[in-house]
Design a protein around this motif. Structure first.
Motif, PDB file in Angstrom:
ATOM      1  N   GLN A  60      52.627 -19.268  10.422  1.00 10.82           N
ATOM      2  CA  GLN A  60      51.512 -20.001   9.814  1.00 10.82           C
ATOM      3  C   GLN A  60      52.024 -21.358   9.332  1.00 10.82           C
ATOM      4  OE1 GLN A  60      48.279 -18.839   9.507  1.00 10.82           O
ATOM      5  NE2 GLN A  60      48.985 -17.140  10.779  1.00 10.82           N
ATOM      6  N   PRO A  61      51.143 -22.315   9.123  1.00  9.76           N
ATOM      7  CA  PRO A  61      51.587 -23.608   8.589  1.00  9.76           C
ATOM      8  C   PRO A  61      52.237 -23.462   7.213  1.00  9.76           C
ATOM      9  CG  PRO A  61      49.328 -23.743   9.396  1.00  9.76           C
ATOM     10  CD  PRO A  61      49.709 -22.296   9.405  1.00  9.76           C
ATOM     11  N   ILE A  62      53.269 -24.224   6.978  1.00 10.93           N
ATOM     12  CA  ILE A  62      53.948 -24.202   5.674  1.00 10.93           C
ATOM     13  C   ILE A  62      52.958 -24.491   4.556  1.00 10.93           C
ATOM     14  CG2 ILE A  62      55.621 -25.413   4.229  1.00 10.93           C
ATOM     15  CD1 ILE A  62      57.351 -25.783   6.696  1.00 10.93           C
ATOM     16  N   ALA A  63      52.047 -25.418   4.790  1.00 13.40           N
ATOM     17  CA  ALA A  63      51.071 -25.796   3.758  1.00 13.40           C
ATOM     18  C   ALA A  63      50.259 -24.599   3.282  1.00 13.40           C
ATOM     19  CB  ALA A  63      50.147 -26.884   4.279  1.00 13.40           C
ATOM     20  N   THR A  64      49.990 -23.657   4.162  1.00 12.82           N
ATOM     21  CA  THR A  64      49.251 -22.452   3.782  1.00 12.82           C
ATOM     22  C   THR A  64      50.024 -21.675   2.728  1.00 12.82           C
ATOM     23  OG1 THR A  64      48.277 -22.318   5.979  1.00 12.82           O
ATOM     24  CG2 THR A  64      48.253 -20.302   4.667  1.00 12.82           C
ATOM     25  N   TYR A  65      51.318 -21.541   2.920  1.00 13.37           N
ATOM     26  CA  TYR A  65      52.158 -20.817   1.969  1.00 13.37           C
ATOM     27  C   TYR A  65      52.292 -21.566   0.648  1.00 13.37           C
ATOM     28  CZ  TYR A  65      53.509 -17.398   5.439  1.00 13.37           C
ATOM     29  OH  TYR A  65      53.492 -16.384   6.358  1.00 13.37           O
ATOM     30  N   VAL A  66      52.457 -22.857   0.729  1.00  9.84           N
ATOM     31  CA  VAL A  66      52.594 -23.653  -0.490  1.00  9.84           C
ATOM     32  C   VAL A  66      51.305 -23.583  -1.305  1.00  9.84           C
ATOM     33  CG1 VAL A  66      52.927 -25.982  -1.407  1.00  9.84           C
ATOM     34  CG2 VAL A  66      54.358 -25.163   0.486  1.00  9.84           C
ATOM     35  N   GLU A  67      50.174 -23.767  -0.654  1.00  5.55           N
ATOM     36  CA  GLU A  67      48.889 -23.716  -1.349  1.00  5.55           C
ATOM     37  C   GLU A  67      48.663 -22.349  -1.977  1.00  5.55           C
ATOM     38  OE1 GLU A  67      45.388 -25.014  -2.951  1.00  5.55           O
ATOM     39  OE2 GLU A  67      46.831 -26.250  -1.865  1.00  5.55           O
ATOM     40  N   ASP A  68      48.915 -21.297  -1.217  1.00  3.37           N
ATOM     41  CA  ASP A  68      48.713 -19.939  -1.726  1.00  3.37           C
ATOM     42  C   ASP A  68      49.684 -19.635  -2.863  1.00  3.37           C
ATOM     43  OD1 ASP A  68      47.628 -17.228  -1.692  1.00  3.37           O
ATOM     44  OD2 ASP A  68      49.547 -16.658  -0.788  1.00  3.37           O
ATOM     45  N   GLY A  69      50.951 -19.956  -2.664  1.00  9.11           N
ATOM     46  CA  GLY A  69      51.954 -19.644  -3.669  1.00  9.11           C
ATOM     47  C   GLY A  69      51.783 -20.396  -4.969  1.00  9.11           C
ATOM     48  N   LEU A  70      51.436 -21.655  -4.858  1.00  8.32           N
ATOM     49  CA  LEU A  70      51.306 -22.468  -6.070  1.00  8.32           C
ATOM     50  C   LEU A  70      49.947 -22.303  -6.753  1.00  8.32           C
ATOM     51  CD1 LEU A  70      53.201 -25.730  -5.101  1.00  8.32           C
ATOM     52  CD2 LEU A  70      54.040 -23.726  -6.320  1.00  8.32           C
ATOM     53  N   ALA A  71      49.021 -21.606  -6.121  1.00  5.71           N
ATOM     54  CA  ALA A  71      47.711 -21.370  -6.743  1.00  5.71           C
ATOM     55  C   ALA A  71      47.857 -20.679  -8.092  1.00  5.71           C
ATOM     56  CB  ALA A  71      46.822 -20.553  -5.808  1.00  5.71           C
ATOM     57  N   ALA A  72      48.857 -19.832  -8.204  1.00  5.41           N
ATOM     58  CA  ALA A  72      49.081 -19.134  -9.476  1.00  5.41           C
ATOM     59  C   ALA A  72      49.481 -20.094 -10.595  1.00  5.41           C
ATOM     60  CB  ALA A  72      50.171 -18.080  -9.295  1.00  5.41           C
ATOM     61  N   LEU A  73      50.015 -21.247 -10.230  1.00  6.04           N
ATOM     62  CA  LEU A  73      50.457 -22.228 -11.227  1.00  6.04           C
ATOM     63  C   LEU A  73      49.414 -23.307 -11.507  1.00  6.04           C
ATOM     64  CD1 LEU A  73      54.119 -22.743  -9.977  1.00  6.04           C
ATOM     65  CD2 LEU A  73      53.293 -21.166 -11.732  1.00  6.04           C
ATOM     66  N   ARG A  74      48.339 -23.313 -10.747  1.00  8.45           N
ATOM     67  CA  ARG A  74      47.330 -24.364 -10.889  1.00  8.45           C
ATOM     68  C   ARG A  74      46.834 -24.542 -12.326  1.00  8.45           C
ATOM     69  NH1 ARG A  74      45.767 -27.204  -7.148  1.00  8.45           N
ATOM     70  NH2 ARG A  74      46.084 -25.741  -5.453  1.00  8.45           N
ATOM     71  N   PRO A  75      46.624 -23.464 -13.098  1.00  6.62           N
ATOM     72  CA  PRO A  75      46.174 -23.654 -14.480  1.00  6.62           C
ATOM     73  C   PRO A  75      47.150 -24.463 -15.342  1.00  6.62           C
ATOM     74  CG  PRO A  75      45.820 -21.387 -13.812  1.00  6.62           C
ATOM     75  CD  PRO A  75      46.621 -22.062 -12.715  1.00  6.62           C
ATOM     76  N   ILE A  76      48.416 -24.473 -14.951  1.00  6.28           N
ATOM     77  CA  ILE A  76      49.407 -25.243 -15.713  1.00  6.28           C
ATOM     78  C   ILE A  76      49.122 -26.727 -15.618  1.00  6.28           C
ATOM     79  CG2 ILE A  76      51.832 -25.940 -15.796  1.00  6.28           C
ATOM     80  CD1 ILE A  76      52.538 -23.102 -14.876  1.00  6.28           C
ATOM     81  N   TRP A  77      48.812 -27.202 -14.426  1.00  6.97           N
ATOM     82  CA  TRP A  77      48.615 -28.656 -14.284  1.00  6.97           C
ATOM     83  C   TRP A  77      47.156 -29.060 -14.314  1.00  6.97           C
ATOM     84  CZ3 TRP A  77      51.044 -26.341  -9.891  1.00  6.97           C
ATOM     85  CH2 TRP A  77      50.250 -26.248  -8.770  1.00  6.97           C
ATOM     86  N   ALA A  78      46.223 -28.118 -14.460  1.00  3.21           N
ATOM     87  CA  ALA A  78      44.807 -28.458 -14.557  1.00  3.21           C
ATOM     88  C   ALA A  78      44.535 -29.439 -15.704  1.00  3.21           C
ATOM     89  CB  ALA A  78      43.951 -27.208 -14.692  1.00  3.21           C
ATOM     90  N   PRO A  79      45.175 -29.260 -16.877  1.00  2.77           N
ATOM     91  CA  PRO A  79      44.943 -30.235 -17.965  1.00  2.77           C
ATOM     92  C   PRO A  79      45.441 -31.635 -17.638  1.00  2.77           C
ATOM     93  CG  PRO A  79      45.952 -28.223 -18.822  1.00  2.77           C
ATOM     94  CD  PRO A  79      45.988 -28.142 -17.316  1.00  2.77           C
ATOM     95  N   LEU A  80      46.274 -31.760 -16.604  1.00  2.00           N
ATOM     96  CA  LEU A  80      46.835 -33.062 -16.249  1.00  2.00           C
ATOM     97  C   LEU A  80      45.893 -33.868 -15.370  1.00  2.00           C
ATOM     98  CD1 LEU A  80      50.468 -31.890 -15.401  1.00  2.00           C
ATOM     99  CD2 LEU A  80      49.580 -32.691 -17.590  1.00  2.00           C
ATOM    100  N   ASP A  81      44.870 -33.211 -14.796  1.00  3.52           N
ATOM    101  CA  ASP A  81      43.941 -33.908 -13.900  1.00  3.52           C
ATOM    102  C   ASP A  81      43.092 -34.914 -14.630  1.00  3.52           C
ATOM    103  OD1 ASP A  81      44.904 -32.484 -11.763  1.00  3.52           O
ATOM    104  OD2 ASP A  81      43.350 -30.948 -11.897  1.00  3.52           O
TER     105      ASP A  81
END
Length: 75
Positions: free
Chosen positions: A54-75
């Motif tokens: 599968q594309p690497i981007a698929t893994y990065v997006e899926d894997g880092l989804a768990a961390l998204r709440p950490i940087w949500a306040p930075l948006d």
């Protein structure tokens, strides 16, 4: 060991940028930066272990989804 040191240096460079938001303490920024850097590597490692079908981007997006709440306040 050198690779882990490289990831650690990347985390140290990202930490001050995360702290700029003002929504994270210095400790939280450090932990979040390292989670991001080492999490990115873990996603790439999983891509490799799965045979790279599968594309690497698929893994990065899926894997880092768990961390998204950490940087949500930075948006």
């Amino acid at each position: 060991m050198a690779f882990c040191a490289t990831l650690d240096r990347a985390g140290r460079r990202i930490t001050p940028l995360m702290a700029l938001s003002g929504s994270l303490t210095e400790t939280q920024s450090r932990v979040a930066a390292n989670a991001l850097v080492f999490g990115y590597f873990a996603a790439l490692e999983q891509w490799y272990l799965d045979g790279g079908t599968q594309p690497i981007a698929t893994y990065v997006e899926d894997g880092l989804a768990a961390l998204r709440p950490i940087w949500a306040p930075l948006d």
